[in-house]
Design a protein around this motif. Structure first.
Motif, mmCIF file in Angstrom:
data_model
loop_
_atom_site.group_PDB
_atom_site.id
_atom_site.type_symbol
_atom_site.label_atom_id
_atom_site.label_comp_id
_atom_site.label_asym_id
_atom_site.label_seq_id
_atom_site.Cartn_x
_atom_site.Cartn_y
_atom_site.Cartn_z
ATOM 1 N N CYS A 151 6.642 -37.750 50.409
ATOM 2 C CA CYS A 151 5.993 -37.126 51.726
ATOM 3 C C CYS A 151 4.964 -37.762 51.980
ATOM 4 O O CYS A 151 4.509 -37.731 53.167
ATOM 5 N N LEU A 152 3.937 -37.801 51.058
ATOM 6 C CA LEU A 152 2.712 -38.281 50.903
ATOM 7 C C LEU A 152 2.572 -39.823 51.371
ATOM 8 O O LEU A 152 1.948 -40.199 52.409
ATOM 9 N N VAL A 153 3.678 -40.674 50.893
ATOM 10 C CA VAL A 153 3.560 -42.123 51.360
ATOM 11 C C VAL A 153 4.160 -42.168 52.878
ATOM 12 O O VAL A 153 3.628 -42.894 53.512
ATOM 13 N N ILE A 154 5.048 -41.195 53.301
ATOM 14 C CA ILE A 154 5.319 -41.099 54.763
ATOM 15 C C ILE A 154 4.314 -40.267 55.774
ATOM 16 O O ILE A 154 4.124 -40.928 56.775
ATOM 17 N N GLY A 155 3.841 -39.340 55.139
ATOM 18 C CA GLY A 155 2.976 -38.497 56.042
ATOM 19 C C GLY A 155 1.703 -39.168 56.293
ATOM 20 O O GLY A 155 1.067 -38.854 57.467
ATOM 21 N N TYR A 156 1.064 -39.686 54.967
ATOM 22 C CA TYR A 156 -0.370 -40.081 55.475
ATOM 23 C C TYR A 156 -0.366 -41.133 56.512
ATOM 24 O O TYR A 156 -1.337 -40.969 57.175
ATOM 25 N N PRO A 157 0.399 -42.254 56.511
ATOM 26 C CA PRO A 157 0.270 -43.136 57.700
ATOM 27 C C PRO A 157 0.650 -42.558 59.060
ATOM 28 O O PRO A 157 0.075 -42.937 60.047
ATOM 29 N N PHE A 158 1.634 -41.692 58.803
ATOM 30 C CA PHE A 158 2.023 -40.990 60.031
ATOM 31 C C PHE A 158 0.833 -40.325 60.656
ATOM 32 O O PHE A 158 0.360 -40.243 61.937
ATOM 33 N N ALA A 159 -0.001 -39.442 59.812
ATOM 34 C CA ALA A 159 -0.942 -38.575 60.295
ATOM 35 C C ALA A 159 -2.282 -39.527 60.680
ATOM 36 O O ALA A 159 -2.897 -39.255 61.817
ATOM 37 N N PHE A 160 -2.397 -40.676 60.149
ATOM 38 C CA PHE A 160 -3.297 -41.454 60.425
ATOM 39 C C PHE A 160 -3.002 -42.181 61.710
ATOM 40 O O PHE A 160 -4.078 -42.246 62.525
ATOM 41 N N MET A 161 -1.875 -42.558 62.042
ATOM 42 C CA MET A 161 -1.489 -43.032 63.124
ATOM 43 C C MET A 161 -1.778 -42.096 64.484
ATOM 44 O O MET A 161 -2.297 -42.695 65.412
ATOM 45 N N ILE A 162 -1.508 -40.760 64.324
ATOM 46 C CA ILE A 162 -1.791 -39.640 65.299
ATOM 47 C C ILE A 162 -3.118 -39.928 65.706
ATOM 48 O O ILE A 162 -3.349 -39.552 66.890
ATOM 49 N N THR A 163 -4.146 -39.887 64.766
ATOM 50 C CA THR A 163 -5.242 -39.669 64.947
ATOM 51 C C THR A 163 -6.169 -41.044 65.986
ATOM 52 O O THR A 163 -7.085 -40.875 66.190
ATOM 53 N N LYS A 164 -5.224 -42.024 65.629
ATOM 54 C CA LYS A 164 -5.629 -43.158 66.382
ATOM 55 C C LYS A 164 -5.111 -43.406 67.694
ATOM 56 O O LYS A 164 -5.411 -44.187 68.372
ATOM 57 N N ILE A 165 -4.041 -42.466 68.141
ATOM 58 C CA ILE A 165 -3.581 -42.591 69.381
ATOM 59 C C ILE A 165 -4.332 -42.015 70.456
ATOM 60 O O ILE A 165 -5.192 -41.009 69.981
ATOM 61 N N ASN A 166 -4.075 -42.259 71.641
ATOM 62 C CA ASN A 166 -4.692 -41.647 72.717
ATOM 63 C C ASN A 166 -4.783 -39.973 72.517
ATOM 64 O O ASN A 166 -3.760 -39.404 72.475
ATOM 65 N N PRO A 167 -5.935 -39.190 72.607
ATOM 66 C CA PRO A 167 -6.078 -37.995 72.617
ATOM 67 C C PRO A 167 -4.767 -37.169 73.621
ATOM 68 O O PRO A 167 -4.618 -36.085 73.081
ATOM 69 N N LYS A 168 -4.547 -37.748 74.210
ATOM 70 C CA LYS A 168 -3.750 -37.212 75.589
ATOM 71 C C LYS A 168 -2.348 -37.074 75.004
ATOM 72 O O LYS A 168 -1.678 -36.092 75.273
ATOM 73 N N TYR A 169 -1.873 -37.904 74.069
ATOM 74 C CA TYR A 169 -0.340 -37.915 73.472
ATOM 75 C C TYR A 169 -0.599 -37.102 72.151
ATOM 76 O O TYR A 169 0.707 -37.040 71.660
ATOM 77 N N ARG A 170 -1.429 -36.894 71.661
ATOM 78 C CA ARG A 170 -1.546 -36.290 70.370
ATOM 79 C C ARG A 170 -0.633 -34.677 70.346
ATOM 80 O O ARG A 170 0.155 -34.754 69.220
ATOM 81 N N PRO A 171 -1.057 -34.108 71.177
ATOM 82 C CA PRO A 171 -0.235 -32.778 71.332
ATOM 83 C C PRO A 171 1.092 -32.867 71.230
ATOM 84 O O PRO A 171 1.888 -32.297 70.783
ATOM 85 N N PHE A 172 1.898 -34.044 72.040
ATOM 86 C CA PHE A 172 3.195 -34.400 71.873
ATOM 87 C C PHE A 172 3.679 -34.643 70.615
ATOM 88 O O PHE A 172 4.685 -34.390 70.108
ATOM 89 N N LEU A 173 2.814 -35.568 69.970
ATOM 90 C CA LEU A 173 3.370 -36.037 68.592
ATOM 91 C C LEU A 173 3.382 -34.950 67.827
ATOM 92 O O LEU A 173 4.281 -34.880 66.793
ATOM 93 N N LEU A 174 2.347 -34.024 67.828
ATOM 94 C CA LEU A 174 2.303 -32.775 66.816
ATOM 95 C C LEU A 174 3.356 -32.095 67.261
ATOM 96 O O LEU A 174 3.938 -31.226 66.350
ATOM 97 N N PHE A 175 3.962 -31.808 68.381
ATOM 98 C CA PHE A 175 4.905 -30.752 68.958
ATOM 99 C C PHE A 175 6.325 -31.401 68.232
ATOM 100 O O PHE A 175 6.838 -30.801 67.655
ATOM 101 N N LEU A 176 6.235 -32.831 68.142
ATOM 102 C CA LEU A 176 7.548 -33.338 67.401
ATOM 103 C C LEU A 176 7.473 -33.204 66.032
ATOM 104 O O LEU A 176 8.563 -32.849 65.342
ATOM 105 N N VAL A 177 6.263 -32.934 65.387
ATOM 106 C CA VAL A 177 6.257 -32.628 63.940
ATOM 107 C C VAL A 177 6.623 -31.268 63.766
ATOM 108 O O VAL A 177 7.483 -30.943 62.674
#
Length: 286
Positions: free
Chosen positions: A80-106
């Motif tokens: 979970c750490l190996v998968i989750g860390y890059p995914f969480a890091f990627m979300i923070t680098k994406i345009n803030p406008k799309y972050r709520p949608f990605l968190l919604f998918l989580v």
């Protein structure tokens, strides 16, 4: 106005206190007391003080179950750490406008009962399931792989259910990173790997530890994952607790295992607290 606010605060605190007392403190206190009683086949427990249940914890059979639970839960936590860390890091680098949608998918999997999702995973991993059918059609394998009723299937199920609990605290921590620190390290000649090891990991360590605790501790008690994906061959601590309460009717021993799991949880939380305190002190000194 102040009096109304104070009354509201008093009522709110009283409700929370009553809730914690009746639904947390008292049930746990009853479990603790039951762990020191004696089994009675007709009345579940006999009010005779005994330490037999705690002595039984150190029998090889139950020690092995505890070790297997830690082993499988630990592997699931690392995955979970190996998968989750890059995914969480990627979300923070994406345009803030799309972050709520990605968190919604989580969060979206929480809309479906985890038991139903495990049944879906059972179909997916079956001998004639989606995974084997896809691998056979692609010519990767010549015959179906038997994944069900193995430790691998249980670990896959744990990762599938608990991955969001790793991503969310990691995202909350990574999002608070001060980009100026990374820019300063880059200006001083630190490469990407050095910035990651020396700055990013230490600053996000609270999220890493919190995510690991949120995955490791529930994983040890998810008996239905082991029941459906591991069969009778793979047991977690939760399976033993369920069996002692519902099958063997040995409530004192089931309570003892529950207390042992609670103590382990408390120790891990204490380790997290100490690690976070030492990290903060180190950052202040630097």
């Amino acid at each position: 106005m102040k009096m109304t606010t104070r009354k509201f605060q008093t009522i709110t605190v009283a409700i929370i206190f009553a809730w914690l007392t009746f639904f947390v403190l008292i049930p746990n206190l009853l479990v603790f007391i039951t762990s020191f009683l004696t089994r009675d086949s007709s009345n579940f427990v006999e009010f005779t003080f005994s330490l037999d249940s705690y002595k039984r914890l150190f029998e090889p059979l139950y020690a092995q179950v505890m070790w297997n639970s830690l082993y499988m839960s630990g592997i699931a936590t690392i995955i979970c750490l190996v998968i989750g860390y890059p995914f969480a890091f990627m979300i923070t680098k994406i345009n803030p406008k799309y972050r709520p949608f990605l968190l919604f998918l989580v969060i979206l999997p929480f809309w479906t009962n985890s038991l139903i999702r495990i049944y879906g995973m059972k179909i997916f991993l079956g001998v004639r399931g989606v995974l084997n059918s896809a691998l056979l059609s692609l010519g990767i394998i010549d015959e179906p792989i038997r994944i069900l009723n193995t430790e691998v299937a249980v670990i896959i199920g744990l990762v599938y259910v608990l991955l969001p609990f790793m991503i969310l605290p990691l995202y909350a921590t990574i999002e608070k990173l001060d980009g100026r620190l990374l820019e300063a390290a880059k200006d001083l000649g630190a490469n990407a790997f050095q910035r990651f090891v020396k700055i990013i990991i230490p600053l996000t360590m609270p999220g890493i530890v919190a995510g690991c605790l949120l995955v490791l501790l529930p994983a040890m008690g998810m008996f239905y994952v082991a029941d459906l994906l591991g069969g009778a061959k793979v047991l977690l601590v939760g399976n033993v607790i369920k069996s002692e309460f519902l099958v063997s009717r040995n409530w004192p021993f089931g309570s003892t295992i529950s207390i042992a799991l609670t103590v382990l949880m408390a120790l891990l939380i204490f380790v997290y607290y100490r690690a976070n305190k030492l990290l903060n002190k180190k950052m202040e000194l630097e």
